[in-house]
Design a protein around this motif. Sequence first.
Motif, PDB file in Angstrom:
ATOM      1  N   THR A 101      25.473  18.764 -10.510  1.00  0.00           N
ATOM      2  CA  THR A 101      25.596  18.529  -9.073  1.00  0.00           C
ATOM      3  C   THR A 101      26.876  19.143  -8.539  1.00  0.00           C
ATOM      4  O   THR A 101      27.841  19.386  -9.280  1.00  0.00           O
ATOM      5  N   ASP A 102      26.902  19.339  -7.234  1.00  0.00           N
ATOM      6  CA  ASP A 102      28.106  19.850  -6.582  1.00  0.00           C
ATOM      7  C   ASP A 102      29.268  18.871  -6.731  1.00  0.00           C
ATOM      8  O   ASP A 102      30.420  19.276  -6.895  1.00  0.00           O
ATOM      9  N   GLN A 103      28.957  17.588  -6.688  1.00  0.00           N
ATOM     10  CA  GLN A 103      30.004  16.576  -6.796  1.00  0.00           C
ATOM     11  C   GLN A 103      30.699  16.651  -8.149  1.00  0.00           C
ATOM     12  O   GLN A 103      31.937  16.608  -8.240  1.00  0.00           O
ATOM     13  N   LYS A 151      20.360  16.023 -15.468  1.00  0.00           N
ATOM     14  CA  LYS A 151      20.435  16.547 -14.106  1.00  0.00           C
ATOM     15  C   LYS A 151      21.486  15.857 -13.242  1.00  0.00           C
ATOM     16  O   LYS A 151      22.059  16.479 -12.346  1.00  0.00           O
ATOM     17  N   GLU A 152      21.779  14.586 -13.518  1.00  0.00           N
ATOM     18  CA  GLU A 152      22.754  13.899 -12.678  1.00  0.00           C
ATOM     19  C   GLU A 152      24.155  14.486 -12.805  1.00  0.00           C
ATOM     20  O   GLU A 152      25.027  14.203 -11.969  1.00  0.00           O
ATOM     21  N   TYR A 153      24.374  15.295 -13.841  1.00  0.00           N
ATOM     22  CA  TYR A 153      25.658  15.982 -13.986  1.00  0.00           C
ATOM     23  C   TYR A 153      25.627  17.391 -13.396  1.00  0.00           C
ATOM     24  O   TYR A 153      26.670  18.014 -13.247  1.00  0.00           O
ATOM     25  N   PRO A 179      28.369  10.848 -12.179  1.00  0.00           N
ATOM     26  CA  PRO A 179      27.760  11.753 -11.200  1.00  0.00           C
ATOM     27  C   PRO A 179      26.877  11.022 -10.214  1.00  0.00           C
ATOM     28  O   PRO A 179      26.365   9.938 -10.485  1.00  0.00           O
ATOM     29  N   ALA A 204      20.992  13.572  -8.193  1.00  0.00           N
ATOM     30  CA  ALA A 204      20.659  14.848  -7.564  1.00  0.00           C
ATOM     31  C   ALA A 204      19.412  14.688  -6.713  1.00  0.00           C
ATOM     32  O   ALA A 204      18.506  13.936  -7.034  1.00  0.00           O
ATOM     33  N   ARG A 258      21.002  24.283 -10.978  1.00  0.00           N
ATOM     34  CA  ARG A 258      20.364  23.246 -10.159  1.00  0.00           C
ATOM     35  C   ARG A 258      18.858  23.134 -10.381  1.00  0.00           C
ATOM     36  O   ARG A 258      18.238  22.231  -9.832  1.00  0.00           O
ATOM     37  N   CYS A 299      30.759  19.221 -10.188  1.00  0.00           N
ATOM     38  CA  CYS A 299      31.480  20.501 -10.267  1.00  0.00           C
ATOM     39  C   CYS A 299      32.805  20.439  -9.527  1.00  0.00           C
ATOM     40  O   CYS A 299      33.810  21.014  -9.970  1.00  0.00           O
ATOM     41  N   ARG A 332      26.706  24.359 -12.701  1.00  0.00           N
ATOM     42  CA  ARG A 332      26.269  24.862 -11.397  1.00  0.00           C
ATOM     43  C   ARG A 332      24.771  25.167 -11.386  1.00  0.00           C
ATOM     44  O   ARG A 332      24.236  25.624 -10.386  1.00  0.00           O
ATOM     45  N   ASP A 379      16.294  19.932 -15.334  1.00  0.00           N
ATOM     46  CA  ASP A 379      16.608  18.521 -15.503  1.00  0.00           C
ATOM     47  C   ASP A 379      17.483  18.282 -16.729  1.00  0.00           C
ATOM     48  O   ASP A 379      18.245  17.318 -16.765  1.00  0.00           O
TER      49      ASP A 379
END
Length: 787
Positions: free
Chosen positions: A181-183, A177-179, A16, A19, A125, A185, A123, A128
Amino acid sequence: MNATQTTATVPAAARPAAAAPDQGSTRALTGKRRIAFASFVDENYLPGFLVLLRSLALTNPDVCEDFIVLHDDLRPSSVARIRALHPRVTFRRVDADHYDSYKKGDQDNYLVRKAYFILDVFRIRDYDTVITLDTDMVVLGPINELLAMRDGLAAVPQFFYGDKTRMLNSGLLVIQKEYLTDQFCAKLDEIGRSGSYELDKHDQGILNALLDGDFVDLDPKYNFVKRRLSGDLPVPDDTAILHFTGRHKPWQGGEAGYEQAQERWREFDVDDAELHASYLSRPGTLHQDLLVHFGTPHVERTGDVDIARRVALAHIGSGDYQAAVDIMERVHIPVDEAWPHEVYGHALMSVSRYEEARVQLLLATSAPNRAATAFSRLAQIAWVHGDDTTARTYAMAGLGVDPTHRASRIWQQRTIDGVPAQQKSGPEDQLAHVAFYMDRQGNAGDKLLPESVRLAFDPDTTSRRWHSVHAHRLFDEAALERVNARRGLVIGGGGLFIPDTMPNGNSAWQWNVPDELLERIDVPIAVYAVGFNAFDGQSYRADRFRTSLRKLVERSAFFGLRNHGSIEKVRAMLPAHLHDKVRFQPCPTTVTRQLVEGWQDPARRDDTILINAAYDRAGLRFGHDYAYFLAQMAKAVKDLGDLGEVQCVAHSLDDEKIAFDLRREHGISLPVIPMYDFENDEIRDLYARTRLVIGMRGHAGMIPFGCGTPIISLISHPKMAYFLRDIERPEWGVSVHDRDLAAVLVERSRDLLADHDRTVADVHGRQQELWKVTEANAAELRTVLGG
């Protein structure tokens, strides 16, 4: 492999992106982690989820994180049942249409729906760390290790018979939190639409296809599947989470061959009254939110005085003093029950119902184990009302019961020391000064503040020019008369806008001033370098504070706050027409070199690095990360030793804890400097002579900065970040929650010390900008106050 170890690097396809921080919140400034549990719940699996919530509370009574319920259609009655079991639950409807393009297979059941809808977790946000729990799980043991995890995406690995593919087990995920993310998802959606996964034997097929076996391993005890107990084997004692995989769920009658496992589930299939009684009887620490949530209906149902006392203490601990009064008013306290009387008295005095508080506290003095505390509170009430003689009598009575009682000693000493002697010249030559005048061995920063504020107005800080008004004493008619006889009133500095240091019901901040007396002050008022000091997760009694704040701003000729973060917070509580009255006035400690007459920068500095840590409101500062913080500081101290002699500087007695903990937990010894015993000149001298200060307290940054010394702030409170933002040096701070705390701290220390003269010059330059603001404000204040 334990929960802090990783198995491999996440492949590039799944790795990921970082964020973006939430720049609008104080949490973004402190870096404090927000943790949430999450489950997908429908009506069929609701019974399992209710048992899950009960088991979580009963087996982890000190844990109460937010719980996100994902659902596509829950009845209002079901929502109410869930809310009754958890005080911090939120509901988020999943987007069923979003998954229409996914491969559905030939099954349209809960497992398939969950497989898609649980992807909505990614999804989220605003957290953490998110920990997913299946509704067919039951928590049997401590899960604090999961809450302390900080890296990666973690799960229990599983292998199917005849298949060596390594996959994560369904049900429990610990997601950082780094997972979220929109990327990430988007990658999940791509796999979902492609159909290149399997749901028939594994309901995390999409996620497994993306991760390809690379995730952080959790011990199997955190997702111990039922099938391992086939043949009615007992549940292992160390099982933390038992997972009832398969089609036959305990609330549906269960399955033959698993009776011992299902009996463990039935332990938590109880009604609300049984849950409340069981939780409240748990040994050890109970989470304040759960104690209030379960204790309040228990008290209403039973009238239990001891539980009412414990709930009231939880309210007091969170600063909700009126709620503490309310719960104690619901029960009948027997005359000889001293502890409830003492707690009730504490709550009453905190909302300024002093006469009623006296009655309760006098009743509490009858029991030897509560008498010292009750006497100290009676001394406090007398002192607040300006009656030093009575205060001393009560304090001595407390010491008579317990000669080691610290609160009684403080009040006895305060009646001797008082505030600085008054009126050595005529009132027309004096300014009245509302401040918190610190006790002996009190916080060194707060000890220095009143003098620093006075230096900003006059080089003479003595009672010849100043009339002292202790902020914590009740501002009554006599005090009003004395203030109105002076030529003006200065309020500050320090973090006076905080609700719980010395609570009162008159203002809900530190100055104990009733509205009607504030309105009758007829000399110019200057609010000077006051800070809004609420921690993350701390709140004021909003209506009372807002009303008092508005009246103060309206009455003030000058209203200066010590950082722009405080300005933003205070303006948000005021009507628009008052916003422009709120302006920037740096804390005078930050310009010490300009204010102290005859100041000389040191010709040479000691080869020392001073470290300060703060422990008041430790839960708000560290959350679940204290052990991590301490371990990182141990690493940092070792490496910093190559740059200078590392010493612990204690602003208050509690600040010495870091030295004790480093020695006990990591075998590291630090010399301790008891700054709480220092006089003001000694404080300034020590900070001026060191090479670097790494401090957690606000004034462990601002005072050395004002003395021209480089600083790094250990950020556990927004005010440190506010200050660094104001001087345009945010890189001089590092969050106590930073994933690479030790490495960042050492690297930045090395950078600042590499060319120390340049760094000191930078400090001087930043200070000069604050001095310009202070000088401009001083010109206006001379007009307002004269002199």
